[in-house]
Design a protein around this motif. Structure first.
Motif, PDB file in Angstrom:
ATOM      1  N   ALA A  63       1.857   3.992  -3.821  1.00 32.36           N
ATOM      2  CA  ALA A  63       1.785   2.481  -3.014  1.00 32.36           C
ATOM      3  C   ALA A  63       0.058   2.534  -2.403  1.00 32.36           C
ATOM      4  O   ALA A  63      -0.063   3.814  -2.031  1.00 32.36           O
ATOM      5  N   GLY A  98       3.950   1.733  -6.749  1.00 30.10           N
ATOM      6  CA  GLY A  98       4.649   2.693  -6.131  1.00 30.10           C
ATOM      7  C   GLY A  98       6.114   1.848  -5.798  1.00 30.10           C
ATOM      8  O   GLY A  98       6.440   1.039  -6.845  1.00 30.10           O
ATOM      9  N   ALA A  99       6.535   1.655  -4.718  1.00 28.14           N
ATOM     10  CA  ALA A  99       7.632   1.076  -4.364  1.00 28.14           C
ATOM     11  C   ALA A  99       7.227  -0.205  -3.516  1.00 28.14           C
ATOM     12  O   ALA A  99       7.943  -0.706  -2.460  1.00 28.14           O
ATOM     13  N   HIS A 100       5.976  -0.244  -3.468  1.00 28.29           N
ATOM     14  CA  HIS A 100       5.184  -1.128  -2.621  1.00 28.29           C
ATOM     15  C   HIS A 100       5.415  -2.615  -2.902  1.00 28.29           C
ATOM     16  O   HIS A 100       6.197  -3.364  -2.191  1.00 28.29           O
ATOM     17  N   ARG A 109      10.559  -5.687  -2.756  1.00 26.51           N
ATOM     18  CA  ARG A 109       9.556  -6.258  -1.729  1.00 26.51           C
ATOM     19  C   ARG A 109       8.906  -7.271  -1.826  1.00 26.51           C
ATOM     20  O   ARG A 109       8.527  -8.379  -0.876  1.00 26.51           O
ATOM     21  N   VAL A 119      11.335 -10.700  -1.833  1.00 29.19           N
ATOM     22  CA  VAL A 119      11.688 -10.953  -0.499  1.00 29.19           C
ATOM     23  C   VAL A 119      10.517 -11.828   0.235  1.00 29.19           C
ATOM     24  O   VAL A 119      10.740 -12.906   0.795  1.00 29.19           O
ATOM     25  N   PRO A 177      17.102  -1.264   2.658  1.00 28.48           N
ATOM     26  CA  PRO A 177      15.909  -0.688   3.572  1.00 28.48           C
ATOM     27  C   PRO A 177      16.289   0.295   4.664  1.00 28.48           C
ATOM     28  O   PRO A 177      17.009  -0.116   5.354  1.00 28.48           O
ATOM     29  N   VAL A 178      15.406   1.292   4.756  1.00 30.67           N
ATOM     30  CA  VAL A 178      15.883   2.109   5.952  1.00 30.67           C
ATOM     31  C   VAL A 178      15.578   1.435   7.178  1.00 30.67           C
ATOM     32  O   VAL A 178      16.437   2.027   8.050  1.00 30.67           O
ATOM     33  N   ASP A 179      14.888   0.785   7.304  1.00 25.10           N
ATOM     34  CA  ASP A 179      14.772   0.043   8.611  1.00 25.10           C
ATOM     35  C   ASP A 179      14.167  -1.590   8.149  1.00 25.10           C
ATOM     36  O   ASP A 179      13.328  -1.564   7.767  1.00 25.10           O
ATOM     37  N   SER A 180      15.230  -2.351   8.415  1.00 19.97           N
ATOM     38  CA  SER A 180      14.900  -3.619   8.090  1.00 19.97           C
ATOM     39  C   SER A 180      14.288  -4.902   9.036  1.00 19.97           C
ATOM     40  O   SER A 180      14.518  -6.014   8.825  1.00 19.97           O
ATOM     41  N   ARG A 181      13.826  -4.120  10.181  1.00 20.52           N
ATOM     42  CA  ARG A 181      13.270  -4.884  11.259  1.00 20.52           C
ATOM     43  C   ARG A 181      12.380  -6.072  10.753  1.00 20.52           C
ATOM     44  O   ARG A 181      12.303  -7.149  11.196  1.00 20.52           O
ATOM     45  N   GLU A 182      11.606  -5.623   9.757  1.00 11.80           N
ATOM     46  CA  GLU A 182      10.452  -6.559   9.381  1.00 11.80           C
ATOM     47  C   GLU A 182      10.852  -7.354   8.154  1.00 11.80           C
ATOM     48  O   GLU A 182      10.028  -8.222   7.669  1.00 11.80           O
ATOM     49  N   TRP A 183      12.051  -7.253   7.754  1.00 12.84           N
ATOM     50  CA  TRP A 183      12.615  -7.961   6.467  1.00 12.84           C
ATOM     51  C   TRP A 183      13.236  -9.185   6.940  1.00 12.84           C
ATOM     52  O   TRP A 183      14.197  -9.062   7.474  1.00 12.84           O
ATOM     53  N   PRO A 184      12.627 -10.378   6.632  1.00 10.02           N
ATOM     54  CA  PRO A 184      13.083 -11.582   7.067  1.00 10.02           C
ATOM     55  C   PRO A 184      14.371 -12.032   6.125  1.00 10.02           C
ATOM     56  O   PRO A 184      14.346 -13.135   5.436  1.00 10.02           O
ATOM     57  N   GLU A 196       9.128   7.586   8.985  1.00 15.89           N
ATOM     58  CA  GLU A 196      10.117   6.687   8.576  1.00 15.89           C
ATOM     59  C   GLU A 196      10.495   5.483   9.508  1.00 15.89           C
ATOM     60  O   GLU A 196      10.867   6.010  10.490  1.00 15.89           O
ATOM     61  N   GLY A 197      10.296   4.350   9.413  1.00 14.53           N
ATOM     62  CA  GLY A 197      10.649   3.398  10.212  1.00 14.53           C
ATOM     63  C   GLY A 197      10.236   2.026   9.485  1.00 14.53           C
ATOM     64  O   GLY A 197      10.366   1.738   8.385  1.00 14.53           O
ATOM     65  N   ALA A 198      10.142   1.107  10.453  1.00  9.52           N
ATOM     66  CA  ALA A 198       9.942  -0.255  10.080  1.00  9.52           C
ATOM     67  C   ALA A 198       8.691  -0.379   9.065  1.00  9.52           C
ATOM     68  O   ALA A 198       8.652  -1.318   8.130  1.00  9.52           O
ATOM     69  N   SER A 233       9.251   1.412   5.751  1.00 11.20           N
ATOM     70  CA  SER A 233      10.095   0.316   4.885  1.00 11.20           C
ATOM     71  C   SER A 233       9.606  -0.534   4.343  1.00 11.20           C
ATOM     72  O   SER A 233       9.644  -1.073   3.127  1.00 11.20           O
ATOM     73  N   TRP A 234       8.644  -1.372   4.964  1.00 10.22           N
ATOM     74  CA  TRP A 234       8.224  -2.524   4.486  1.00 10.22           C
ATOM     75  C   TRP A 234       7.044  -2.313   3.378  1.00 10.22           C
ATOM     76  O   TRP A 234       6.957  -3.001   2.565  1.00 10.22           O
ATOM     77  N   LEU A 235       6.256  -1.133   3.711  1.00  7.11           N
ATOM     78  CA  LEU A 235       5.303  -0.674   2.742  1.00  7.11           C
ATOM     79  C   LEU A 235       5.955  -0.182   1.573  1.00  7.11           C
ATOM     80  O   LEU A 235       5.101   0.103   0.325  1.00  7.11           O
ATOM     81  N   GLY A 236       7.230   0.151   1.310  1.00 10.14           N
ATOM     82  CA  GLY A 236       7.677   1.102   0.353  1.00 10.14           C
ATOM     83  C   GLY A 236       7.206   2.528   0.253  1.00 10.14           C
ATOM     84  O   GLY A 236       7.276   2.924  -0.711  1.00 10.14           O
ATOM     85  N   MET A 237       6.946   3.060   1.340  1.00  6.12           N
ATOM     86  CA  MET A 237       6.476   4.403   1.284  1.00  6.12           C
ATOM     87  C   MET A 237       7.559   5.199   1.677  1.00  6.12           C
ATOM     88  O   MET A 237       8.169   4.955   2.778  1.00  6.12           O
ATOM     89  N   MET A 251      -2.966   1.411   4.529  1.00  3.60           N
ATOM     90  CA  MET A 251      -2.817   2.430   3.546  1.00  3.60           C
ATOM     91  C   MET A 251      -4.259   3.326   3.299  1.00  3.60           C
ATOM     92  O   MET A 251      -4.411   3.689   2.247  1.00  3.60           O
ATOM     93  N   GLU A 306      -0.332   8.241  -1.023  1.00  3.72           N
ATOM     94  CA  GLU A 306       0.839   9.055  -1.441  1.00  3.72           C
ATOM     95  C   GLU A 306       0.175  10.312  -1.740  1.00  3.72           C
ATOM     96  O   GLU A 306       1.116  11.213  -1.987  1.00  3.72           O
TER      97      GLU A 306
END
Lengths: 304, 427
Positions: free
Chosen positions: A107, A127-129, A167, A170, A190-197, B195-197, B200-204, B273, B321
């Motif tokens: 990423a 990556g997963a970005h 990602r 979305v 998502p482990v934490d979806s707060r920023e996912w609309p 690990e958090g918001a 999650s959004w960055l995909g890391m 990043m 990473e």
């Protein structure tokens, strides 16, 4: 300017790219499917992850715009002799490309490449970005089918947590006005979806009848077992697009998949071949969408 | 006859700050106070400390000096220069070198190199486990005989609770301190950032806060069982602060440190990043940052320790990473604490000198200036603005380059001698 992710681009940007893609679709349908729009420009393809369809799609797009193409893959190259990413891309830059298309397993790698080289960079998956050209070809496919994305209900099903396609999709789908629901077991959401609309669901059966688009992600077999779900059969029984679930879909609704598909896992064999499965349309639209992105970055007034 | 007179500054004494001159002679503070006779011509040096603050030389419980084995990143000489340039007179060197410091002769190598360089005290710490492999005990008696008091496998957690228990049982009679890098390997899951918001959004891949707190909670039960002194290295989460607070209320022999960068940045910084923000533990949430600041202010967290972790530019200038973990911190530590917290000068020197010296058992460091005390001192301009740009460290992996900080370091005195002035070693 670079195209590193969907984030940072507003609806107007995305619609410009989609409108260009519509024009290039027309070009691709001509007897001689080539325009001189990027004649004299050189695009370097820097693919650190193995990829066939994405690299070929970019290559086809660049050539249809009359650009020259340089292909770089690390196998058997200086990378196997320990050269760093920075040195590799600076070496390639010295050969004079106008733009780099970068795929990398980490990423943020394309962001670093853009900073190091100062060249426009298109992120072809990091990556997963993000995988923003995938999001553009998917948005194009949906827009061509439904006319617009506004107020469509799009369900993305599968390994969202580890997916760069999810990602970027979305971000693109919601920017273009769609409602997105993510469907997966908790360990793949998502482990934490707060920023996912988006909204979340752990039951495909509960949402399937409401969706206009069922967007399936590839399930990587190695995630089964001890990893994030108990077994592939259990995954299929709850989240696979089986014939029964396909029958429960809205008759106008379509199925999409970024490929490569695992028939019999996330998608039933006969569903994959149904005319409402747009998988090959996505591939075809990928060329036009990538032409649009390349032209948007290098062509006309926006270049430089 | 004084060697130096520090004239006109504010002296942080055990009874609070006073305006006084400090007379240094024969490696100790000879006298403090106004009205002492001025230095005779040519017999010593009068240093104008008007507007400056004089406190005990800073003590860092946590540095990586990379010697032996990775001298392209740092060595004991360059690390010593970075230390004194940042106002430190004693620093503990982590044992995760190559080879790891797991036996007496290796610890003596570090002490000997420190003495050769002679700019500050570089104090060896020792591994808990042999070769830092987490399987058998290191040579704890040899290490103790070589003067080691702090034991750690820093960089990795001693994951085997049974092994850690044996180390604690062994060290409790030797007044050893276990300093734990608390990161449960399973929960950490190969994560690269908090690990958090944001992750999650960055995909890391994320490294959960609970990777730290589960190890601290487990270890505290072992402290209760064995009575061994225990120290949490680089506490990064609000949950750890709560665990330490409860353990202290219970009366357990527990201390904790926090790194300056964890008081300053949150995981929001990782959105760029840029690998300069990659460190372990990772930058946590703004809520964690605020709880850590409070914990330091109330004293639940005893000390600031830099976790100075040099990496060469070419190693760090890679995708996030793939980047090695860690940032340098010796030369910016006090400035960051001064800028990020509401601590007054006395409290800063308490957390950055007095308490860490107590934790590490260093008699000659961390003493409030007083007549007869070893002259290990640091002088800072606590309220001046300052922007870090160049470093004495061999490495420049600092997230503070170009940021405006308060409190630039001025004069460090090591064993009665001014060792650093105007950006270079004082001859």
């Amino acid at each position: 300017m670079s195209f590193l992710g969907i984030e940072g681009h507003d609806r107007a940007d995305l619609e410009v790219i989609l409108d260009l893609a519509d024009e290039f679709t027309e070009v691709l349908n001509r007897p001689i499917p080539r325009v001189p729009a990027l004649q004299g420009k050189t695009v370097a393809h820097v693919f650190y992850e193995s990829s066939t369809r994405t690299r070929l799609s970019f290559e086809r797009a660049a050539k249809a715009l009359s650009a020259d193409v340089m292909n770089f893959a690390p196998g058997g190259s200086s990378v196997s002799k320990g050269e760093s990413l920075k040195d590799t891309v600076l070496t390639l830059k010295a050969m004079g490309p106008d733009l780099m298309v970068v795929r990398h397993g980490s990423a943020g790698a394309p962001t670093r490449v853009a900073a190091w080289t100062g060249l426009p960079v298109v992120n072809a998956g990091d990556g997963a970005h993000q995988h923003p050209t995938q999001a553009m070809l998917d948005s194009l496919t949906i827009r061509r089918r439904f006319g617009k994305l506004d107020n469509l209900r799009i369900g993305i099903v599968g390994d969202i947590r580890h997916s760069r396609v999810a990602r970027s999709n979305v971000a693109a789908f919601t920017t273009l006005g769609a409602d997105v629901v993510l469907v997966a077991p908790r360990t793949l959401l998502p482990v934490d979806s707060r920023e996912w609309p988006v909204t979340l669901s752990e039951s495909l059966d509960e949402v399937i009848g409401d969706l206009d688009v069922v967007y399936l992600l590839r399930i990587q077999a190695e995630r089964g077992g001890a990893s994030v779900f108990p077994s592939l059969p259990e995954y299929v029984s709850r989240f696979g697009l089986t014939n029964r679930r396909f029958a429960a879909m809205n008759p106008e609704a379509v199925v999409m998949h970024p490929g490569p598909m695992n028939r019999g896992i996330e998608i039933a064999d006969s569903v994959a071949d149904d005319e409402r499965a747009l998988v090959l349309d996505q591939v075809a639209n990928g060329v036009a969408a990538r032409m649009a992105v390349l032209f948007w970055l290098l062509g006309g007034e926006r270049s430089g | 006859m004084a060697d130096y007179v520090l004239a006109g500054g504010t002296v942080l004494t055990a009874n609070g700050p006073i305006e006084a001159d400090v007379h240094i002679a024969n490696q100790v503070i000879e006298a403090i106070g106004p009205g002492d006779p001025p230095v005779a011509n040519g017999a010593g040096e009068r240093i104008d400390c008007t507007g400056l603050t004089i406190g005990p030389g800073l003590v860092d419980l946590h540095t990586h000096l990379r010697e032996p084995g990775q001298e392209w990143k740092e060595d004991i000489e360059s690390g010593s220069r970075a230390a004194v340039a940042g106002g430190f007179t004693a620093i503990l060197a982590m044992p995760n070198t190559n080879p790891p410091i797991d036996s007496g002769h290796l610890a003596r190598y570090v002490s000997d190199r420190s003495a050769q360089v002679g700019l500050c005290d570089v104090i060896p710490t020792g591994c808990i486990t042999e070769s830092m492999a987490g399987e058998g005990l290191a040579h704890l008696d040899e290490l103790t005989a070589a003067g080691v008091r702090v034991f750690t496998d820093d960089g990795v957690t001693v994951a085997d609770a049974g092994l850690l228990r044996r180390a604690m049982e062994y060290l409790v009679e030797r007044d050893g301190l276990i300093a734990q890098h608390a990161e449960d390997p399973g929960l950490a899951g190969g994560g690269h950032m908090h690990e958090g918001a944001v992750s999650s959004w960055l995909g890391m891949a994320g490294l959960a806060a609970e990777a730290e707190t589960t190890i601290v909670a487990r270890d505290l039960t072992l402290v209760r069982m064995t009575g061994c002194r225990y120290h949490v290295a680089h506490a990064s989460t609000a949950g750890t602060v709560a665990l330490i607070e409860a353990a202290k209320q219970e009366g357990l022999p527990v201390t904790a440190e926090v790194a300056p960068h964890h008081l300053f940045f949150s995981d929001e910084a990782v959105r760029s990043m840029d690998p300069v923000y990659k460190m372990y533990p990772p930058l946590r949430t703004q809520g964690d940052v605020e709880t850590l600041r409070e914990g330091l202010e109330t004293g639940v967290i005893d000390a600031v320790a830099t976790d100075h972790a040099p990496h060469a530019a070419h190693e760090k200038d890679v995708p996030f990473e793939e980047a090695p973990r860690g940032v340098i911190g010796l030369e910016t530590a006090l400035g960051v604490v001064r800028t990020a917290t509401g601590l007054d000068a006395g409290a800063i020197f308490d957390r950055m000198s007095v308490r860490p010296a107590e934790i590490a058992g260093l008699d000659r460091h961390g003493n409030w200036p007083a007549p007869g005390v070893a002259a290990n001192l640091a002088v800072f301009d606590m309220d001046a603005q300052w922007t870090p740009d160049g470093f004495q460290s061999k490495s420049t992996n600092s997230p503070f380059i170009g940021l405006q900080l308060r409190g630039p370091p001025q004069y460090p005195f090591f064993e009665g001698k001014l060792v650093w002035r105007d950006g270079k070693v004082e001859q």
